[in-house]
Design a protein around this motif. Structure first.
Motif, short mmCIF file in Angstrom:
data_model
loop_
_atom_site.label_atom_id
_atom_site.label_comp_id
_atom_site.label_asym_id
_atom_site.label_seq_id
_atom_site.Cartn_x
_atom_site.Cartn_y
_atom_site.Cartn_z
N LYS A 397 28.18 -28.12 -11.11
CA LYS A 397 27.83 -26.40 -11.80
C LYS A 397 27.15 -25.78 -10.30
CE LYS A 397 27.54 -27.98 -16.49
NZ LYS A 397 26.68 -27.44 -17.60
N GLN A 398 27.09 -26.74 -8.95
CA GLN A 398 26.19 -25.96 -8.07
C GLN A 398 27.07 -25.23 -6.89
OE1 GLN A 398 22.96 -26.46 -8.67
NE2 GLN A 398 23.33 -28.04 -10.00
N ASN A 399 26.41 -24.40 -6.93
CA ASN A 399 27.73 -23.14 -5.44
C ASN A 399 26.66 -22.92 -5.00
OD1 ASN A 399 29.38 -21.86 -7.66
ND2 ASN A 399 28.25 -21.20 -8.82
N PHE A 400 27.27 -23.23 -3.12
CA PHE A 400 26.75 -23.38 -2.29
C PHE A 400 27.62 -22.72 -1.54
CE2 PHE A 400 25.61 -27.35 -3.99
CZ PHE A 400 24.42 -27.39 -3.23
N GLY A 401 26.95 -21.63 -0.48
CA GLY A 401 27.44 -20.58 0.57
C GLY A 401 26.69 -20.74 1.69
N LEU A 402 27.82 -21.29 2.50
CA LEU A 402 27.84 -21.85 4.30
C LEU A 402 27.70 -20.63 4.98
CD1 LEU A 402 29.74 -25.08 3.85
CD2 LEU A 402 27.18 -24.90 3.07
N GLY A 403 26.73 -20.40 5.78
CA GLY A 403 26.86 -19.11 6.77
C GLY A 403 25.98 -19.45 8.26
N VAL A 404 26.47 -18.40 8.98
CA VAL A 404 26.11 -18.83 10.56
C VAL A 404 25.39 -17.12 10.63
CG1 VAL A 404 27.70 -20.39 11.43
CG2 VAL A 404 28.28 -17.93 11.44
N ALA A 405 23.68 -17.19 11.32
CA ALA A 405 23.41 -15.90 11.29
C ALA A 405 23.02 -15.59 12.75
CB ALA A 405 22.28 -15.62 10.47
N PRO A 406 24.01 -15.71 14.59
CA PRO A 406 23.07 -15.03 15.42
C PRO A 406 21.99 -14.12 15.13
CG PRO A 406 25.80 -13.92 14.90
CD PRO A 406 25.33 -15.03 13.71
N PHE A 407 21.03 -14.03 15.47
CA PHE A 407 19.95 -12.90 15.54
C PHE A 407 19.52 -12.29 17.05
CE2 PHE A 407 18.14 -16.88 15.80
CZ PHE A 407 17.33 -17.44 15.75
N ALA A 408 18.56 -11.77 17.27
CA ALA A 408 17.77 -10.78 18.30
C ALA A 408 16.39 -10.60 17.99
CB ALA A 408 18.34 -9.73 18.87
N ASP A 409 15.37 -10.51 18.36
CA ASP A 409 14.33 -10.12 18.11
C ASP A 409 13.57 -9.22 18.78
OD1 ASP A 409 14.99 -11.69 15.36
OD2 ASP A 409 12.98 -13.20 16.41
N ALA A 410 12.89 -8.25 18.97
CA ALA A 410 11.81 -7.79 19.38
C ALA A 410 10.18 -7.55 19.01
CB ALA A 410 12.53 -6.29 20.14
N GLY A 411 9.48 -7.15 19.75
CA GLY A 411 8.20 -6.71 19.45
C GLY A 411 7.03 -7.23 20.61
N THR A 412 5.96 -5.82 19.98
CA THR A 412 4.65 -5.59 20.91
C THR A 412 3.43 -5.67 20.42
OG1 THR A 412 4.48 -4.39 23.11
CG2 THR A 412 4.91 -3.34 21.59
N VAL A 413 2.61 -5.77 21.08
CA VAL A 413 1.32 -5.62 20.95
C VAL A 413 0.48 -3.96 21.04
CG1 VAL A 413 1.13 -7.67 19.25
CG2 VAL A 413 -0.08 -7.26 21.65
N ARG A 414 -0.09 -3.92 20.69
CA ARG A 414 -1.18 -2.99 21.32
C ARG A 414 -2.94 -2.66 21.05
NH1 ARG A 414 2.19 -3.01 24.21
NH2 ARG A 414 3.55 -1.04 24.85
N ASP A 415 -3.68 -2.26 21.41
CA ASP A 415 -4.64 -2.60 21.07
C ASP A 415 -5.36 -0.92 20.14
OD1 ASP A 415 -5.79 -4.91 22.24
OD2 ASP A 415 -6.63 -3.72 24.69
N ARG A 416 -4.69 -0.12 20.06
CA ARG A 416 -4.69 1.39 19.68
C ARG A 416 -3.44 1.63 18.95
NH1 ARG A 416 -6.80 6.56 21.79
NH2 ARG A 416 -4.53 5.61 22.98
N TRP A 417 -3.52 1.71 17.77
CA TRP A 417 -1.83 2.21 17.30
C TRP A 417 -1.52 3.60 18.31
CZ3 TRP A 417 -0.64 6.94 15.13
CH2 TRP A 417 -1.68 7.59 14.69
N GLN A 418 -1.92 4.48 18.68
CA GLN A 418 -1.78 5.75 19.40
C GLN A 418 -0.68 4.97 20.63
OE1 GLN A 418 -4.98 5.17 18.33
NE2 GLN A 418 -6.01 6.77 18.29
N ASP A 419 -1.59 3.92 20.69
CA ASP A 419 -0.28 3.47 21.77
C ASP A 419 0.79 2.97 21.92
OD1 ASP A 419 -2.45 4.58 23.70
OD2 ASP A 419 -4.10 2.66 23.71
N LEU A 420 0.91 2.13 20.96
CA LEU A 420 2.76 1.66 20.76
C LEU A 420 3.64 2.03 20.77
CD1 LEU A 420 1.85 1.02 16.65
CD2 LEU A 420 2.36 -0.79 18.90
#
Length: 464
Positions: A397-420
């Motif tokens: 009664k169990q259904n399983f879907g098998l998949g793959v997922a290539p990904f890309a991430d990016a990000g940054t931080v700042r001391d003030r939101w105005q500088d993002l």
């Protein structure tokens, strides 16, 4: 009148009445029609009440290898229930417990009731008790965007985490308040102990695509750093042990760069505006999700801290005409913290009604960097995944879907939101495997790469 004719008329009348009642109920549920599941997913959705439980074998570069149990008790109702095709479940109770090789431990309980009894209300209750001695701290300003630096010698920098980790263990002469000879193996680590209770309710507006949410959370937090603790060390390339030197977190607290190291009670009022057209929350194939979320903490609420956190997040899902089930998924988030003495631990995550996001680094944001690698008052990040279903398997009664997922991430931080902006953005990329268990439970394994590190994660739940 002939009995068969009477029976036919009676059956037709009852059918019309049943259809009328169904139509009336569906008319009252018109606000969620846009969230109807795809026919393919609907055919696989299981009826009734069932339990999904499995040993929690997870791995994270920071907390280590974990063992425990993750369980979901899911109430789906019958297929003829008008809500069946429009909600991931009628009610779900999640109970998780885990222990990690770093001596971290966690117990969480979560109750979720979407569209309570067919109304516009959704209720959630969450409880967590956890202790984690493996939290990382590299600083709390945009200076963390630079190369890795030794806590005891900021002039010593390293291009990779492996080089940095080896250098921390090298014995050095102790400074004021330290032993004669010390290691820095634990100088970027601290222990957090947390007890948390959270209550939330949201209300669907108009056609159900928009929701307003209100909530209340109370936490008790305590912290410990590891100066003086016996830790790994090396002398002339040979392994040994020595007392740990002063931690970076302790040093920053003494110099007034961070607040909140003594911990205490945190009382928070939560509000959010949400736009959600996803067809199936645990693993969408189409739709968008947007939120503007805010947390307010102040002594007038009984809190020992005063701050205000604002977070915006947008997600989009588009099924592509390739293969059985290929979905392009993307997320963009940005947040900031207001309050001159906002506690350092609030820099570590962004609160979201759909699940808080650790920032910046780790499985939920930049998978090629360690958790909390980049930390400052404001941040922005994005994630893109191509989720490709390779095969569907049914075992009993169990259904399983098998998949793959290539990904890309990016990000940054700042001391003030105005500088993002787009300056000093950090990138990571990689690929993962996905297993959808009865649609509602997602298993993942991700391998993330960056110019600084190579990291592997596995556990339960989509990244977004």
């Amino acid at each position: 009148m002939h009995k068969s004719t009477l029976r036919t008329c009676l059956t037709a009348t009852l059918s019309l009445l049943a259809f009328g009642a169904f139509a009336q109920q569906m008319d009252s549920l018109s606000f969620i029609r846009s969230k109807r599941m795809s026919d393919d997913d609907l055919a696989k959705k299981r009826e009734g009440t069932f339990v999904t439980g499995l040993p929690d074998l997870s791995s994270d570069p920071v907390t280590g290898f974990g063992v425990g149990v993750k369980t979901n008790i899911i109430w789906n109702g019958r297929r003829d229930n008008p809500l069946f095709a429009y909600t991931p479940y009628l009610m779900r109770l999640r109970a998780n417990a885990a222990y990690f090789t770093t001596n971290a431990r966690e117990l969480t309980l979560s109750l979720d009731v979407p569209y309570y009894k067919g109304t516009r209300w959704r209720y959630r209750l969450d409880f967590k008790a956890q202790q984690n001695p493996a939290n990382l701290y590299f600083g709390s300003s945009e200076a963390t965007l630079g190369r890795l630096r030794l806590p005891s010698d900021p002039n010593a920098t390293f291009a990779t985490y492996a080089e940095f980790d080896a250098a921390r263990k090298t014995l050095r002469p102790g400074g004021p308040g330290e032993a004669g000879e010390v290691t820095d193996a634990l100088s970027n680590r601290f222990r957090e102990t947390e007890f948390m209770l959270n209550l939330k309710a949201d209300y669907a507006l108009g056609k159900g695509r928009w929701r307003v949410m209100g909530g209340y959370e109370i936490q008790h937090l305590s912290y410990k750093t590891f100066q003086g603790t016996e830790a790994d060390a090396t002398r002339n390339g040979e392994a040994t042990t020595a007392p740990n030197g002063t931690s970076l977190l302790q040093r920053d607290a003494q110099q007034g760069r961070i607040f909140g190291l003594d911990g205490g009670w945190v009382s928070i009022l939560q509000t959010a505006l949400i736009h959600d057209t996803r067809d199936f929350e645990p693993d969408p194939t189409r739709g968008v999700y947007f939120e503007a979320a805010n947390e307010f903490s102040n002594p007038i609420l009984g809190s020992q801290f005063s701050f205000n956190k604002l977070f915006f997040q947008g997600r989009a899902y588009q099924k592509l005409p390739v293969g059985k089930r290929t979905v392009l998924a993307g997320r963009l988030g940005a947040g900031t913290i207001f309050g001159k003495e906002a506690p350092f631990f609030e820099f570590q995550d962004q609160w979201s009604p759909d699940g808080s996001i650790n920032a910046l680094g780790g499985r939920q944001s930049l998978r090629g960097y360690r958790a909390n690698r980049f930390l400052a008052r404001s941040l922005a990040f994005t994630n893109v995944e191509l989720r490709v279903r390779v095969a569907d398997v049914k075992l009993g009664k169990q259904n399983f879907g098998l998949g793959v997922a290539p990904f890309a991430d990016a990000g940054t931080v700042r001391d003030r939101w105005q500088d993002l902006g787009l300056r000093d953005v950090r990138f990571s990329y990689g690929a993962g495997a996905r297993i959808a268990w009865n649609l509602s439970t997602m298993l993942y394994a991700d391998y993330g790469l960056s110019k600084e590190d190579r990291l592997f994660y596995f556990g339960i739940g989509q990244n977004f």
